[in-house]
Scaffold this motif. Sequence first.
Motif, PDB file in Angstrom:
ATOM      1  N   GLU A  12       0.148  -0.942 -34.547  1.00 27.92           N
ATOM      2  CA  GLU A  12       1.249  -1.880 -34.849  1.00 27.92           C
ATOM      3  C   GLU A  12       2.126  -1.345 -35.983  1.00 27.92           C
ATOM      4  N   GLY A  13       3.424  -1.550 -35.862  1.00 25.64           N
ATOM      5  CA  GLY A  13       4.355  -1.275 -36.953  1.00 25.64           C
ATOM      6  C   GLY A  13       4.587   0.198 -37.247  1.00 25.64           C
ATOM      7  N   GLY A  15       6.459   2.235 -35.689  1.00 27.53           N
ATOM      8  CA  GLY A  15       7.858   2.631 -35.478  1.00 27.53           C
ATOM      9  C   GLY A  15       8.174   3.019 -34.043  1.00 27.53           C
ATOM     10  N   LYS A  16       7.374   2.553 -33.085  1.00 19.11           N
ATOM     11  CA  LYS A  16       7.620   2.916 -31.673  1.00 19.11           C
ATOM     12  C   LYS A  16       8.983   2.414 -31.203  1.00 19.11           C
ATOM     13  N   THR A  17       9.224   1.110 -31.422  1.00 17.17           N
ATOM     14  CA  THR A  17      10.479   0.513 -30.947  1.00 17.17           C
ATOM     15  C   THR A  17      11.680   1.155 -31.636  1.00 17.17           C
ATOM     16  N   THR A  18      11.532   1.423 -32.950  1.00 19.92           N
ATOM     17  CA  THR A  18      12.617   2.044 -33.711  1.00 19.92           C
ATOM     18  C   THR A  18      12.939   3.434 -33.158  1.00 19.92           C
ATOM     19  N   ARG A  50       2.752 -10.436 -20.417  1.00 20.13           N
ATOM     20  CA  ARG A  50       2.856 -10.060 -21.846  1.00 20.13           C
ATOM     21  C   ARG A  50       2.876 -11.302 -22.747  1.00 20.13           C
ATOM     22  N   MET A  70      -3.955  -6.539 -18.694  1.00 20.70           N
ATOM     23  CA  MET A  70      -3.213  -5.297 -18.991  1.00 20.70           C
ATOM     24  C   MET A  70      -2.999  -4.499 -17.703  1.00 20.70           C
ATOM     25  N   ARG A  74       0.317  -3.604 -15.379  1.00 22.90           N
ATOM     26  CA  ARG A  74       0.584  -2.164 -15.155  1.00 22.90           C
ATOM     27  C   ARG A  74       0.771  -1.851 -13.675  1.00 22.90           C
ATOM     28  N   ARG A  96       4.198   2.360 -24.940  1.00 23.60           N
ATOM     29  CA  ARG A  96       2.784   2.112 -24.635  1.00 23.60           C
ATOM     30  C   ARG A  96       2.505   2.239 -23.132  1.00 23.60           C
ATOM     31  N   THR A 101      -4.663   0.978 -23.683  1.00 24.47           N
ATOM     32  CA  THR A 101      -5.846   0.248 -23.205  1.00 24.47           C
ATOM     33  C   THR A 101      -7.124   0.915 -23.717  1.00 24.47           C
ATOM     34  N   TYR A 104      -7.039   0.034 -27.639  1.00 25.15           N
ATOM     35  CA  TYR A 104      -7.231  -1.369 -28.059  1.00 25.15           C
ATOM     36  C   TYR A 104      -8.451  -2.011 -27.396  1.00 25.15           C
ATOM     37  N   GLN A 105      -8.496  -1.930 -26.037  1.00 28.64           N
ATOM     38  CA  GLN A 105      -9.620  -2.592 -25.361  1.00 28.64           C
ATOM     39  C   GLN A 105     -10.892  -1.731 -25.479  1.00 28.64           C
ATOM     40  N   ARG A 149       8.375  -7.752 -40.624  1.00 27.75           N
ATOM     41  CA  ARG A 149       9.379  -7.918 -39.591  1.00 27.75           C
ATOM     42  C   ARG A 149       9.298  -9.265 -38.874  1.00 27.75           C
ATOM     43  N   GLN A 188       6.236   9.149 -42.884  1.00 27.63           N
ATOM     44  CA  GLN A 188       7.389   9.740 -43.583  1.00 27.63           C
ATOM     45  C   GLN A 188       8.621   8.843 -43.433  1.00 27.63           C
TER      46      GLN A 188
HETATM   47  N1  T5A Z   1      -1.807  -3.613 -26.017  1.00 26.30           N
HETATM   48  C1  T5A Z   1      -0.841  -3.037 -25.252  1.00 26.30           C
HETATM   49  C2  T5A Z   1      -3.144  -3.506 -25.680  1.00 26.30           C
HETATM   50  O1  T5A Z   1      -4.009  -4.070 -26.353  1.00 26.30           O
HETATM   51  N2  T5A Z   1      -3.494  -2.788 -24.569  1.00 26.30           N
HETATM   52  C3  T5A Z   1      -2.565  -2.197 -23.756  1.00 26.30           C
HETATM   53  O2  T5A Z   1      -2.932  -1.575 -22.736  1.00 26.30           O
HETATM   54  C4  T5A Z   1      -1.186  -2.321 -24.117  1.00 26.30           C
HETATM   55  C5  T5A Z   1      -0.140  -1.675 -23.255  1.00 26.30           C
HETATM   56  C6  T5A Z   1       1.896  -5.045 -27.624  1.00 26.30           C
HETATM   57  C7  T5A Z   1       0.497  -5.381 -28.030  1.00 26.30           C
HETATM   58  O3  T5A Z   1      -0.322  -5.216 -26.893  1.00 26.30           O
HETATM   59  C8  T5A Z   1      -1.420  -4.399 -27.204  1.00 26.30           C
HETATM   60  C9  T5A Z   1      -0.993  -3.561 -28.362  1.00 26.30           C
HETATM   61  C10 T5A Z   1      -0.030  -4.447 -29.110  1.00 26.30           C
HETATM   62  O4  T5A Z   1      -0.755  -5.196 -30.047  1.00 26.30           O
HETATM   63  P1  T5A Z   1       4.002  -4.414 -28.922  1.00 26.30           P
HETATM   64  O5  T5A Z   1       5.032  -5.348 -29.423  1.00 26.30           O
HETATM   65  O6  T5A Z   1       4.374  -3.540 -27.812  1.00 26.30           O
HETATM   66  O7  T5A Z   1       2.740  -5.303 -28.621  1.00 26.30           O
HETATM   67  O8  T5A Z   1       3.439  -3.442 -29.998  1.00 26.30           O
HETATM   68  P2  T5A Z   1       3.532  -3.521 -31.544  1.00 26.30           P
HETATM   69  O9  T5A Z   1       2.804  -2.346 -32.059  1.00 26.30           O
HETATM   70  O10 T5A Z   1       3.112  -4.878 -32.009  1.00 26.30           O
HETATM   71  O11 T5A Z   1       5.064  -3.299 -31.765  1.00 26.30           O
HETATM   72  P3  T5A Z   1       5.745  -3.401 -33.115  1.00 26.30           P
HETATM   73  O12 T5A Z   1       7.168  -3.722 -32.765  1.00 26.30           O
HETATM   74  O13 T5A Z   1       5.013  -4.262 -34.092  1.00 26.30           O
HETATM   75  O14 T5A Z   1       5.607  -1.970 -33.710  1.00 26.30           O
HETATM   76  P4  T5A Z   1       6.476  -0.704 -33.529  1.00 26.30           P
HETATM   77  O15 T5A Z   1       7.368  -0.836 -32.355  1.00 26.30           O
HETATM   78  O16 T5A Z   1       5.593   0.465 -33.599  1.00 26.30           O
HETATM   79  O17 T5A Z   1       7.334  -0.710 -34.872  1.00 26.30           O
HETATM   80  P5  T5A Z   1       8.881  -0.997 -35.109  1.00 26.30           P
HETATM   81  O18 T5A Z   1       9.687   0.104 -34.572  1.00 26.30           O
HETATM   82  O19 T5A Z   1       9.183  -2.399 -34.665  1.00 26.30           O
HETATM   83  O20 T5A Z   1       8.911  -0.895 -36.694  1.00 26.30           O
HETATM   84  C11 T5A Z   1       8.295  -1.864 -37.509  1.00 26.30           C
HETATM   85  C12 T5A Z   1       9.073  -1.965 -38.837  1.00 26.30           C
HETATM   86  O21 T5A Z   1       8.925  -0.738 -39.554  1.00 26.30           O
HETATM   87  C13 T5A Z   1      10.202  -0.180 -39.873  1.00 26.30           C
HETATM   88  C14 T5A Z   1      11.167  -0.750 -38.848  1.00 26.30           C
HETATM   89  O22 T5A Z   1      12.473  -0.781 -39.328  1.00 26.30           O
HETATM   90  C15 T5A Z   1      10.584  -2.145 -38.622  1.00 26.30           C
HETATM   91  O23 T5A Z   1      11.052  -3.028 -39.601  1.00 26.30           O
HETATM   92  N3  T5A Z   1      10.049   1.284 -39.788  1.00 26.30           N
HETATM   93  C16 T5A Z   1       9.988   2.091 -40.860  1.00 26.30           C
HETATM   94  N4  T5A Z   1      10.047   1.835 -42.181  1.00 26.30           N
HETATM   95  C17 T5A Z   1       9.939   2.909 -43.010  1.00 26.30           C
HETATM   96  N5  T5A Z   1       9.771   4.201 -42.609  1.00 26.30           N
HETATM   97  C18 T5A Z   1       9.719   4.491 -41.296  1.00 26.30           C
HETATM   98  N6  T5A Z   1       9.527   5.755 -40.903  1.00 26.30           N
HETATM   99  C19 T5A Z   1       9.819   3.413 -40.359  1.00 26.30           C
HETATM  100  N7  T5A Z   1       9.768   3.344 -39.004  1.00 26.30           N
HETATM  101  C20 T5A Z   1       9.912   2.041 -38.675  1.00 26.30           C
END
Ligand code: T5A
Length: 206
Positions: A12-13, A15-18, A50, A70, A74, A96, A101, A104-105, A149, A188
């Motif tokens: 989590e967090g 930076g995948k989406t970013t 989801r 999951m 898929r 992802r 899977t 996490y699982q 966030r 980084q």
């Molecule tokens: N899951 C999913 C399973 O358990 N099994 C599976 O098979 C699958 C496919 C999905 C959930 O489902 C689980 C895993 C997950 O818990 P999700 O929303 O897809 O949820 O995943 P999350 O990890 O929750 O997504 P997030 O949006 O929380 O995380 P991201 O996308 O990794 O992070 P992002 O890009 O939103 O960034 C988070 C914050 O950090 C900042 C960004 O601006 C943002 O505010 N940031 C940085 N700050 C400083 N330095 C950097 N380098 C930064 N990069 C980003």
Amino acid sequence: MNGKFITVEGIEGVGKTTNITYVQQLLEANGIDVVLTREPGGTPLGEAIRALLLDAQYTGMDPVCELQLMFAARAEHLARVIRPALEQGHWVLCDRFTDATYAYQGGGRGIDTGIIARLEQLVQGDFRPDLTLLLDVPVEVGLARASDRSAPDRFEQEKVDFFERVRQAYLDMAGEYDKRYRLIDASQPLEDVQLQLATVMQTLHA
Ligand code: T5A
């Protein structure tokens, strides 16, 4: 299939989406048609699944139920989005996929990886990503970024130990499948993370 299938993974967090849209821009600048998608989700039915999976009201969901949801999402995603796009020559960039899977699982919940492998075979056959970008940060960094966030979803309510196991499972896969994986130090600053991504994507074209 003509296109390439690229997955982005990490805790989590991280930076995948970013960063996934940055990778999309790099590919499109090279004239590649990209389909950007995510798991769980990517189709109307997958997005409905989801919503169930992330809903904090289902805290304590049975791990086998979670696992099957999951793979249910898929199967639909592969049939309706991923395989058709690759067959049309697009590249698919997926936030992802099945390695999540295993992480996490498998790592997090402790489900036997042999069971996950059987479902993977049922749903995917021999289909695997061509490239997996693993964004890695220490757990406390990822959780702090995620909590800054938005309100925690069902997974984000888990304890630090859970995410340590998830992170370790990812690092183990990166070691085992080193031809497919590229490890990115996502602790980084964003510009440095994107420089690492640009370097990896360049070697893919070379
Ligand atoms: N899951 C999913 C399973 O358990 N099994 C599976 O098979 C699958 C496919 C999905 C959930 O489902 C689980 C895993 C997950 O818990 P999700 O929303 O897809 O949820 O995943 P999350 O990890 O929750 O997504 P997030 O949006 O929380 O995380 P991201 O996308 O990794 O992070 P992002 O890009 O939103 O960034 C988070 C914050 O950090 C900042 C960004 O601006 C943002 O505010 N940031 C940085 N700050 C400083 N330095 C950097 N380098 C930064 N990069 C980003």
